[in-house]
Design an enzyme around this catalytic site. Structure first.
Site, PDB file in Angstrom:
ATOM      1  N   LYS A 221      -7.903   1.421  -3.172  1.00 10.08           N
ATOM      2  CA  LYS A 221      -7.601   0.986  -1.795  1.00 10.08           C
ATOM      3  C   LYS A 221      -7.777   2.143  -0.798  1.00 10.08           C
ATOM      4  O   LYS A 221      -8.413   1.988   0.246  1.00 10.08           O
ATOM      5  CB  LYS A 221      -6.168   0.467  -1.758  1.00 10.08           C
ATOM      6  CG  LYS A 221      -5.554   0.329  -0.388  1.00 10.08           C
ATOM      7  CD  LYS A 221      -5.680  -1.050   0.180  1.00 10.08           C
ATOM      8  CE  LYS A 221      -5.185  -1.079   1.624  1.00 10.08           C
ATOM      9  NZ  LYS A 221      -5.377  -2.332   2.270  1.00 10.08           N
TER      10      LYS A 221
ATOM     11  N   THR B 135       0.877  -1.179   0.000  1.00 10.79           N
ATOM     12  CA  THR B 135       0.000   0.000   0.000  1.00 10.79           C
ATOM     13  C   THR B 135       0.909   1.221   0.000  1.00 10.79           C
ATOM     14  O   THR B 135       1.650   1.439   0.961  1.00 10.79           O
ATOM     15  CB  THR B 135      -0.888   0.015   1.254  1.00 10.79           C
ATOM     16  OG1 THR B 135      -1.647  -1.186   1.299  1.00 10.79           O
ATOM     17  CG2 THR B 135      -1.842   1.205   1.214  1.00 10.79           C
TER      18      THR B 135
ATOM     19  N   LYS C 102      -1.983   5.021   8.589  1.00 13.00           N
ATOM     20  CA  LYS C 102      -1.147   5.079   7.374  1.00 13.00           C
ATOM     21  C   LYS C 102      -2.036   5.276   6.135  1.00 13.00           C
ATOM     22  O   LYS C 102      -1.778   6.145   5.302  1.00 13.00           O
ATOM     23  CB  LYS C 102      -0.346   3.772   7.232  1.00 13.00           C
ATOM     24  CG  LYS C 102       0.380   3.677   5.900  1.00 13.00           C
ATOM     25  CD  LYS C 102       0.982   2.310   5.615  1.00 13.00           C
ATOM     26  CE  LYS C 102       1.427   2.257   4.155  1.00 13.00           C
ATOM     27  NZ  LYS C 102       2.088   1.025   3.768  1.00 13.00           N
TER      28      LYS C 102
HETATM   29  P1  NAD Z   1       6.136  -5.621   7.292  1.00 15.98           P
HETATM   30  O1  NAD Z   1       6.796  -4.430   7.892  1.00 15.98           O
HETATM   31  O2  NAD Z   1       5.850  -6.815   8.149  1.00 15.98           O
HETATM   32  O3  NAD Z   1       6.978  -6.130   6.010  1.00 15.98           O
HETATM   33  C1  NAD Z   1       7.705  -5.294   5.166  1.00 15.98           C
HETATM   34  C2  NAD Z   1       9.011  -6.012   4.872  1.00 15.98           C
HETATM   35  O4  NAD Z   1       9.756  -5.248   3.923  1.00 15.98           O
HETATM   36  C3  NAD Z   1       9.913  -6.167   6.111  1.00 15.98           C
HETATM   37  O5  NAD Z   1      10.203  -7.536   6.322  1.00 15.98           O
HETATM   38  C4  NAD Z   1      11.156  -5.368   5.761  1.00 15.98           C
HETATM   39  O6  NAD Z   1      12.365  -5.924   6.264  1.00 15.98           O
HETATM   40  C5  NAD Z   1      11.126  -5.409   4.244  1.00 15.98           C
HETATM   41  N1  NAD Z   1      11.909  -4.352   3.621  1.00 15.98           N
HETATM   42  C6  NAD Z   1      11.952  -3.033   3.947  1.00 15.98           C
HETATM   43  N2  NAD Z   1      12.801  -2.373   3.126  1.00 15.98           N
HETATM   44  C7  NAD Z   1      13.287  -3.306   2.258  1.00 15.98           C
HETATM   45  C8  NAD Z   1      14.203  -3.253   1.177  1.00 15.98           C
HETATM   46  N3  NAD Z   1      14.779  -2.093   0.809  1.00 15.98           N
HETATM   47  N4  NAD Z   1      14.484  -4.404   0.533  1.00 15.98           N
HETATM   48  C9  NAD Z   1      13.909  -5.569   0.889  1.00 15.98           C
HETATM   49  N5  NAD Z   1      13.038  -5.694   1.920  1.00 15.98           N
HETATM   50  C10 NAD Z   1      12.730  -4.564   2.574  1.00 15.98           C
HETATM   51  O7  NAD Z   1       4.786  -5.068   6.645  1.00 15.98           O
HETATM   52  P2  NAD Z   1       3.502  -5.936   6.190  1.00 15.98           P
HETATM   53  O8  NAD Z   1       2.504  -5.964   7.302  1.00 15.98           O
HETATM   54  O9  NAD Z   1       3.969  -7.183   5.544  1.00 15.98           O
HETATM   55  O10 NAD Z   1       2.881  -4.950   5.080  1.00 15.98           O
HETATM   56  C11 NAD Z   1       3.450  -4.839   3.778  1.00 15.98           C
HETATM   57  C12 NAD Z   1       2.576  -3.902   2.955  1.00 15.98           C
HETATM   58  O11 NAD Z   1       1.241  -4.410   2.896  1.00 15.98           O
HETATM   59  C13 NAD Z   1       2.466  -2.493   3.530  1.00 15.98           C
HETATM   60  O12 NAD Z   1       2.489  -1.568   2.470  1.00 15.98           O
HETATM   61  C14 NAD Z   1       1.127  -2.506   4.247  1.00 15.98           C
HETATM   62  O13 NAD Z   1       0.543  -1.219   4.324  1.00 15.98           O
HETATM   63  C15 NAD Z   1       0.329  -3.434   3.365  1.00 15.98           C
HETATM   64  N6  NAD Z   1      -0.794  -4.112   4.031  1.00 15.98           N
HETATM   65  C16 NAD Z   1      -0.626  -4.696   5.254  1.00 15.98           C
HETATM   66  C17 NAD Z   1      -1.697  -5.320   5.862  1.00 15.98           C
HETATM   67  C18 NAD Z   1      -1.546  -5.971   7.212  1.00 15.98           C
HETATM   68  O14 NAD Z   1      -2.566  -6.340   7.805  1.00 15.98           O
HETATM   69  N7  NAD Z   1      -0.341  -6.158   7.732  1.00 15.98           N
HETATM   70  C19 NAD Z   1      -2.950  -5.361   5.222  1.00 15.98           C
HETATM   71  C20 NAD Z   1      -3.075  -4.795   3.956  1.00 15.98           C
HETATM   72  C21 NAD Z   1      -1.991  -4.168   3.363  1.00 15.98           C
END
Ligand code: NAD
Length: 289
Positions: free
Chosen positions: A162, A87, A237
């Site tokens: 979204k 997102t 966010k």
């Molecule tokens: P998260 O923080 O658990 O995962 C993000 C991952 O990206 C981390 O493991 C981090 O180490 C990695 N990362 C960061 N910078 C990086 C880079 N330069 N290279 C490689 N890896 C890198 O977050 P999440 O909960 O998995 O969410 C991911 C996305 O999905 C976000 O944009 C969030 O808004 C969206 N989202 C999350 C949910 C939820 O319920 N968690 C629901 C819908 C959408």
């Protein structure tokens, strides 16, 4: 397919696991997290992207997406598809898609709803932006990771859908919570309130499917001491992204703006961080006008 998967956090890990379990060859990269079983570990994002038919990114925000895109776009083979499921802000989604297309790639932005549970169960909903050809290329992957994918138009429209959805959700949840708190003070039983509103014109997903009052309506995070679920800080966010988008096109969103302020206060100045976004109800319960 050969798939590169970058960003193996709470969402990315189960999504990558489901793709590998369906027989795809998945190469993963994350700055911190280890690769799950079934996903081979790449040393860099560019290595995960090399030779892949599709590269999926699942990253925290638009700035990180842009920097990862700079690394992977030059490494991807011509005709491959960059599928971003994070997102992020609409502008970043469109800028990354433009760069990918200029490098002879296809691009899809497809943020998800359904949370960590949906990612693990393979029941996410994808809202996708990109060309018909790009969407068709990745549609079989949506079938594995999710239950529904809606093609919303050109690049960036997935993100637009979204944040519009979540702006409605944030404002509706606040309205539902403040109405419950008012009903309490007027001496109206919560069950009566639910029975009326859930079958009257005030009904909504927040009331009917995710009721913020514990013990009322179907099972929801309120029944589990407001453990998320969908955390208040993730709602904040998405609301901030909605306001950034609204500013960029000069659209008035007074309810979205107020919802953003209230979730900001809840998460940053009160005890909302780490709670489900429906914990707005106990917040209002404790307050006076
Ligand atoms: P998260 O923080 O658990 O995962 C993000 C991952 O990206 C981390 O493991 C981090 O180490 C990695 N990362 C960061 N910078 C990086 C880079 N330069 N290279 C490689 N890896 C890198 O977050 P999440 O909960 O998995 O969410 C991911 C996305 O999905 C976000 O944009 C969030 O808004 C969206 N989202 C999350 C949910 C939820 O319920 N968690 C629901 C819908 C959408």
């Amino acid at each position: 397919m050969k798939i590169g998967f970058i960003g193996l956090g709470n969402m990315g890990t189960p999504m990558a696991v489901n793709l590998a379990a369906a027989g795809h060859e998945v190469s993963g990269f994350d700055l911190i997290t280890d690769c799950p079983d079934g996903v081979s570990k790449a040393d860099t994002a560019a290595q995960a992207a090399t030779d892949a038919d599709v590269v999926i990114t699942m990253l925290p925000n638009g700035a990180i997406l842009r920097s990862v895109a700079c690394e992977i776009i030059p490494a991807m083979k011509a005709g491959a598809t960059l599928l971003d499921c994070s997102t992020v802000d609409v502008q970043s989604a469109r800028a990354v898609a433009d760069d990918a297309i200029a490098a002879d790639l296809l691009a899809v932005d497809a943020p998800v709803s359904g949370g960590i549970g949906g990612a693990a169960a393979g029941t996410l909903t994808f809202m996708a932006g990109g060309s018909d050809e790009a969407f068709a290329n990745v549609n079989p992957l949506f079938d594995i990771m999710g239950q529904k994918a809606v093609h919303c138009g050109p690049s960036g429209n997935g993100q637009a859908a979204k944040i519009c959805n979540n702006m409605i959700l944030g404002a509706t949840m606040i309205a539902t919570c403040e109405a419950f708190a008012l009903a309490d003070k007027l001496g109206l039983e919560r069950q009566s309130m639910f029975d009326v509103v859930s079958t009257s014109s005030g009904y909504s997903w927040s009331m009917n499917a995710y009721c913020p009052a514990p013990g009322i309506g179907p099972q929801s995070p309120s029944d589990n001491d407001y453990q998320p679920g969908f955390a208040a800080e993730l709602m904040l966010k998405d609301l901030r992204l909605s306001q950034q988008a609204a500013e960029s096109v000069d659209a008035p969103t007074p309810m979205g703006e107020r919802a953003t302020e209230l979730y900001k206060q809840f998460v940053e100045d009160e005890d909302g961080l780490g709670s489900d976004f429906s914990a707005m109800l106990p917040r209002f319960e404790k307050m006076s006008r």
